[in-house]
Design a protein around this motif. Structure first.
Motif: not given
Length: 415
Positions: A91-100, A317-321
């Protein structure tokens, strides 16, 4: 239904001509001819003549390799690149990846809305904020087609706009073609100082677009469905290779034509490293008719690319979060930053170039996982990339990262 799942009922493929299976790559190709490309390529040609032709040729070849791998990943796994990453990252890496990825998407939206607003200013004299609002509203209407799952209709609209873009940006070059020797001279890799590296990075970011890498794996699923047996999947992969080659050939031709037009007809003229100045110079050199066609091509570029950009952001957005909001609502939210910047009087063309530099730094974040996944037998099975393709893909990633590091070093040291 989960936000990142799709119907498992595929359309009938066996009886269809390969030409009828074309389309997804032409939607992705719009990302390669957006207003950021116009700004970056005109700036390159007006400032440096034919010096950076090699950057576009190399980037266009890279784009074919990259977009095919994205489409192949979707067809083989029945999942998009963002969805595969969302399944694998904590989850943390996924959110950071989504942010970039969202930052990259925001830079894309900025370029597309500003470009469309510039076109409306050139055509009708509309203030840039009003033009940006109109571009946003029209893109919402276009996105309504895709949101109602009228994928083929959406593809036809985008392909029609791509045809307008091609005509709009090739007309001046056809009237005043450059000498073959000058073009060939531009194929030798070299730079001319820090600013030329910045422009080259913007050209690369404008040509190899991160959001198109994420999106193409979704486009093939929305068009062809999922759950295909191996023989049908191979037929789709064959059609996809043709789709990518044709679509990216058109996009590459448009990009190179823009640079050649600026290098041949606009170099040395004051103000021609901006879109407004280039439009005025085109009107002087070729007449108001050609300038009108150029502005119409720019408008088509802004309208098509802003719709595709919002589509890509929704899939990311749909794929990552695992959240999906209506495309039209997303378009409204992402439109606001561009309207604010237009309202405060930012210089449009330079904002477009800088937005492409941001995109250039986002490319490795999309490319590294794409190459890793398509080269994995666990993910792709017997359809994993072969050794030669894996090696070439790694070299492409290394070249992009090296260019970005060189840009950062030269900028910070002031060389």
């Amino acid at each position: 239904m989960a936000p990142n799942t799709r119907t498992s009922t595929p359309p009938p493929v066996r009886r269809r001509s390969p030409l009828l299976l074309l389309g997804p790559a032409f939607v992705a190709a719009i990302a390669y001819v957006d207003p950021g490309n116009v700004a970056a390529n005109i700036t390159a040609g007006a400032r440096y003549g034919f010096l950076l032709v090699w950057v576009l040729v190399l980037a266009s070849a890279m784009s074919v390799l990259i977009q095919y791998q994205s489409a192949k990943l979707g067809l083989v796994t029945d999942k998009s690149l963002p969805a595969l990453l969302g399944d694998r990252l904590p989850r943390p890496a996924r959110l950071a990846y989504w942010a970039q990825a969202e930052l990259v998407s925001a830079a894309t939206d900025l370029a597309e809305v500003i470009g469309g607003a510039l076109a409306l200013y050139l055509l009708f004299g509309l203030p840039l904020p009003i033009g940006g609002l109109i571009v946003g509203v029209v893109s919402m209407i276009m996105l309504g087609l895709q949101a109602r799952r009228r994928q083929r209709s959406f593809e036809f609209v985008i392909m029609g706009l791509l045809a307008v873009i091609t005509i709009g940006f090739l007309t001046g070059l056809v009237i005043n073609p450059p000498a073959a020797g000058d073009v060939l001279g531009g194929l030798t890799p070299r730079f001319a100082g820090t600013d030329s590296v910045l422009v080259a990075a913007s050209m690369l970011g404008a040509t190899v677009m991160p959001h198109a890498i994420y999106l193409h794996s979704s486009l093939v699923l929305d068009r062809h469905g999922t759950g295909h047996d191996p023989s049908v999947r191979r037929r789709l992969l064959k059609a996809t290779r043709l789709d990518v080659l044709l679509a990216l050939a058109v996009a590459g031709l448009v990009n190179i034509a823009l640079l050649l037009l600026a290098a041949e007809s606009l170099r040395g003229q004051p103000g021609t490293d901006s879109i407004e100045g280039a439009h005025a110079a085109i009107a002087t050199a070729f007449g108001p008719g050609v300038a009108l066609v150029f502005a119409i091509g720019l408008l088509a570029s802004g309208l098509a690319s802003t719709s595709v950009g919002a589509y890509a952001g929704s899939e990311i957005m749909a794929g990552l979060i695992h959240r999906r909001i209506p495309l039209v609502l997303r378009r409204l939210v992402t439109l606001l930053p561009a309207l604010v910047l237009l309202s405060v009087g930012i210089e449009p063309t330079w904002a477009l170039v800088l937005s492409q530099v941001v995109l250039s730094f986002g490319i490795p974040f999309a490319l590294v996982p794409l190459v890793a996944l398509t080269g994995s037998s666990r993910v792709m099975g017997e359809l994993r990339n072969g050794p030669a393709l894996r090696v070439v893909s790694v070299l492409v990633i290394a070249a992009i990262i090296a260019l970005n590091l060189a840009l950062l070093f030269l900028t910070l040291t002031g060389l």
